[in-house]
Design a protein around this motif. Sequence first.
Motif, PDB file in Angstrom:
ATOM      1  N   HIS A   1      38.570  41.971  33.485  1.00 58.57           N
ATOM      2  CA  HIS A   1      38.988  42.364  34.836  1.00 58.57           C
ATOM      3  C   HIS A   1      38.944  41.169  35.793  1.00 58.57           C
TER       4      HIS A   1
ATOM      5  N   ALA B   1      43.563  45.080  27.302  1.00 57.85           N
ATOM      6  CA  ALA B   1      42.642  46.002  27.980  1.00 57.85           C
ATOM      7  C   ALA B   1      42.839  47.432  27.461  1.00 57.85           C
TER       8      ALA B   1
ATOM      9  N   GLN C   1      46.730  51.238  33.314  1.00 56.26           N
ATOM     10  CA  GLN C   1      47.409  50.017  32.903  1.00 56.26           C
ATOM     11  C   GLN C   1      48.648  50.249  32.026  1.00 56.26           C
TER      12      GLN C   1
ATOM     13  N   HIS D   1      47.138  43.253  30.026  1.00 54.04           N
ATOM     14  CA  HIS D   1      46.974  44.702  30.100  1.00 54.04           C
ATOM     15  C   HIS D   1      46.947  45.329  28.702  1.00 54.04           C
TER      16      HIS D   1
ATOM     17  N   GLN E   1      40.586  46.955  40.240  1.00 54.85           N
ATOM     18  CA  GLN E   1      39.757  46.327  39.205  1.00 54.85           C
ATOM     19  C   GLN E   1      38.473  45.726  39.780  1.00 54.85           C
TER      20      GLN E   1
ATOM     21  N   GLU F   1      36.217  48.616  39.772  1.00 52.82           N
ATOM     22  CA  GLU F   1      35.762  48.913  38.412  1.00 52.82           C
ATOM     23  C   GLU F   1      34.726  47.897  37.929  1.00 52.82           C
TER      24      GLU F   1
ATOM     25  N   ILE G   1      41.021  53.323  32.636  1.00 57.25           N
ATOM     26  CA  ILE G   1      41.640  51.993  32.527  1.00 57.25           C
ATOM     27  C   ILE G   1      42.964  52.092  31.767  1.00 57.25           C
TER      28      ILE G   1
END
Length: 209
Positions: free
Chosen positions: A165, A74, A101, A71, A195, A198, A97
């Motif tokens: 993802h 990301a 997260q 995470h 996710q 996404e 995102i």
Amino acid sequence: MTAHRALIRRAAAVAAAATAAVLLAACGGGDDSSSGHSGHAPSAPSASASPQEGEHNAADVSFAQGMIPHHRQAVEMAGLAATRAGSAEVEALAAEIKKAQDPEIRTLSGWLDSWGEDVPEEDEGGEHAGHAMSGMMTPEEMAELEKASGEAFDTAFLEMMIKHHEGAVEMARTEQADGSYRPAKDMAGDIVTSQSAEITRMNELLGKN
């Protein structure tokens, strides 16, 4: 004599009624006690369910320790979009995102603390607990993303984040299958759902480029 017998009968009837009342009260008391006990019966499983829900296993620890650095990367990638994205859609997606997260990192860290397990250090990258995190970017890929801007950034970001993802979804599915800590399994389910959606959205954005 007749009056005397009538008095005796009346006294016997009163005594019998009193005895019956006492017996009924005792019976009623027993029922109340029994219903009171059954009334508490549902709380017993929930009291025992609470510790069970709190139990965790090695899969839960691995999920939390792996997902934290995953995470974090990301969030780092998403943070680059604010100044480098060429598309408002990519910038908005990156912000979503990051928003999703960041809190999960805090939750995962809190679980590890409460379990007496190590929380990954801030500088820990794609390797933890002896295995590489699925979908993590290499330092070279991160450097490439940092140098890009505009449409080139959008393309690189979307392609890398799809891979990222997909790795997170794979890790979450493992937690769903092997974990025992209910909140962690619930989070894993949320990760798979959000996710995956996404990934579909990012593939659509790539189709527009």
